[in-house]
Design an enzyme around this catalytic site. Structure first.
Site, PDB file in Angstrom:
ATOM      1  N   LYS A 121       0.747  -1.068   0.019  1.00  0.00           N
ATOM      2  CA  LYS A 121      -0.128  -0.102  -0.026  1.00  0.00           C
ATOM      3  C   LYS A 121       0.656   1.439  -0.078  1.00  0.00           C
ATOM      4  CE  LYS A 121      -1.386   2.084   3.405  1.00  0.00           C
ATOM      5  NZ  LYS A 121      -1.736   2.674   4.842  1.00  0.00           N
ATOM      6  N   ASP A 139      -6.553   1.030   1.507  1.00  0.00           N
ATOM      7  CA  ASP A 139      -6.236   1.513   3.022  1.00  0.00           C
ATOM      8  C   ASP A 139      -7.586   1.154   3.740  1.00  0.00           C
ATOM      9  OD1 ASP A 139      -7.939   3.736   2.574  1.00  0.00           O
ATOM     10  OD2 ASP A 139      -6.198   5.053   3.460  1.00  0.00           O
TER      11      ASP A 139
END
Length: 211
Positions: A121, A139
């Site tokens: 991420k 997220d």
């Protein structure tokens, strides 16, 4: 998962409302952005910005950060969650950039993910914001909103990312993370969604929809 036509209609609305959203993290170069993203895990952007305001005055390059050392770095970021582990990762990451990358942050996804404390991420966010690549960083906000608006019912972050990459054209992938994060942060809040402020409420089928 809803039809792509409807998904694009929703993103058309996000785009019309905010054509070029920006990260709320404060940074001056690729390195300070990478550090800020690393520090933001399980922390607020506001809290990270408060800590890095002073930190980046003394350590805005890999060389300066590595010279700072773990214990000194902790003094700057002690207000941030998980600061002990984050300090170790930031220093280790900085040392590798100095040693192996001539103090430059690599653009390559695999090289980024090989750095201490840099996950998939984090690498996606950096490549999107700094290198302007059409990545889809998932997220907690993005994962939740993707399910709530039925963009994806994937059980994992990877599954949601795959669905989003499949459904969205490149022009929307450039900003999709920002739109969904800001939407989840300020409108479609986890505890108490502000449905009266929602621009896409007509598309929402959630049981707790309040309008």
């Amino acid at each position: 998962m809803r039809e792509q036509k409807e998904i694009l209609e929703i993103f058309d609305i996000f785009s019309a409302n905010d054509p070029a959203p920006k990260s709320e993290l404060e940074y001056s170069n690729a390195f300070t952005l990478l550090v800020a993203i690393m520090l933001s895990a399980q922390s607020t952007d506001k809290g990270v910005n408060k800590a890095t305001k002073e930190l980046f005055k003394v350590a805005d390059t890999p060389l300066k950060m590595a010279a700072l050392g773990v214990e000194e770095l902790k003094k700057y970021i002690k207000t941030i969650g998980l600061y002990n582990n984050k300090a170790k990762n930031v220093i280790a990451m900085s040392e590798i950039l100095v040693r192996d990358y001539d103090c430059e942050v690599p653009e390559d996804q695999k090289k980024l993910e090989s750095l201490p404390g840099v996950g998939h991420k984090t690498a996606n966010v950096l490549r999107n914001v700094w290198f302007h690549k059409p990545t889809m960083a998932v997220d907690t906000h993005v994962f939740r909103i993707a399910h709530r608006l039925d963009f994806s019912q994937g059980k994992t972050v990877a599954a949601v990312e795959k669905d989003m990459l499949k459904q969205l054209p490149e022009k929307y992938l450039m900003y999709a993370n920002h739109w969904l994060v800001l939407f989840g942060r300020y409108v479609c809040k986890a505890q108490k969604p502000e449905c009266e402020k929602c621009l896409v409420s007509a598309y929402c089928r959630s049981a707790d929809k309040r309008i």
